[in-house]
Scaffold this motif. Structure first.
Motif, mmCIF file in Angstrom:
data_model
loop_
_atom_site.group_PDB
_atom_site.id
_atom_site.type_symbol
_atom_site.label_atom_id
_atom_site.label_comp_id
_atom_site.label_asym_id
_atom_site.label_seq_id
_atom_site.Cartn_x
_atom_site.Cartn_y
_atom_site.Cartn_z
ATOM 1 N N ASN A 107 4.481 -0.539 2.806
ATOM 2 C CA ASN A 107 5.070 0.536 3.337
ATOM 3 C C ASN A 107 4.040 1.406 4.285
ATOM 4 O OD1 ASN A 107 6.784 2.751 3.834
ATOM 5 N ND2 ASN A 107 6.268 3.784 2.108
ATOM 6 N N CYS B 261 0.944 -1.354 -0.609
ATOM 7 C CA CYS B 261 1.030 -0.302 -1.970
ATOM 8 C C CYS B 261 0.646 -0.880 -2.918
ATOM 9 C CB CYS B 261 2.531 0.227 -1.687
ATOM 10 S SG CYS B 261 3.198 0.931 -0.442
ATOM 11 N N MET C 70 7.735 4.545 -4.945
ATOM 12 C CA MET C 70 8.613 4.369 -3.493
ATOM 13 C C MET C 70 10.101 4.143 -4.021
ATOM 14 S SD MET C 70 7.006 1.420 -1.378
ATOM 15 C CE MET C 70 6.651 0.245 -2.503
#
Length: 204
Positions: free
Chosen positions: A147, A151, A168
């Motif tokens: 992202n 991540c 997320m």
């Protein structure tokens, strides 16, 4: 970067000498104004024999498309033809960008099964980009969740428990997208009921 289209901003990439990479793009649209059969398309730019084309199409489950016009194929047929084209390179690594794009649900499951069988049969490395998290988490050996940066990464089980992953998608969504892996230490009867593994004395 793996395909040498972009150069890394920092760090470096090392690919062993002689590594052959096959690529299946996310989108491919044939121009209807240019008549071209699937067999002719696969031969373009490849030093291959007709029997090589036939074999690659058969492996990709698209043998019936050889004489069809490229522009007349369905989404699923197109993806299989593109996989066949990648296989003609006899790749060590197969890179697939959203391979199930434009494919219906049933066709999507078959496509991922095909990719898995090709990996096992040829000993291929598979680098797959997908937004279909159910498939990614169920079918992958290692996951990198991106992202704007990495991540989280690791085995699907570890990623599913990651706080970054939950952040997320939200804790509830992340839980619903987590994977269920069915470890087959048993067999089933005709009704689907679990039976003890004949090689084990402990019922599953």
């Amino acid at each position: 970067i793996v395909l040498s289209i972009l150069k890394p901003d920092r760090g470096e990439m090392s690919i062993p000498s002689g590594t052959r990479i096959g690529y299946v793009p996310q989108k491919f649209k044939a121009d209807r104004a240019i008549p071209m059969t699937v067999a002719r398309f696969l031969a373009l730019g490849n030093d291959v024999r007709p029997e090589d084309v036939t074999k690659a199409l058969a492996e990709a489950g698209a043998a019936h498309t050889a004489s069809q016009q490229l522009s007349d194929l369905s989404g699923g047929e197109t993806q299989r033809v593109l996989i066949a084209r990648a296989l003609l390179r006899k790749p060590d690594l197969l890179v697939l960008d959203e391979p199930a794009s434009g494919v219906d649900y049933a066709g999507e499951a078959e496509l991922y099964d095909l990719i898995g069988s090709l990996r096992d049969r040829h000993g291929l490395g598979i680098l797959l980009v997908s937004h279909d998290l159910h498939v990614v988490m169920a079918k992958s050996d290692r996951v990198l969740c991106l992202n704007g940066h990495v991540c989280c990464s690791g085995r699907p089980e570890a990623v599913a428990r990651s706080s970054e992953y939950a952040r997320m998608f939200g804790p509830q969504a992340a839980g619903s997208l987590a994977l269920y892996r069915h470890h087959h230490d048993h067999r089933h009867d005709i009704t689907g009921a679990a039976l003890p593994n004949p090689d084990s004395t402990t019922p599953a």
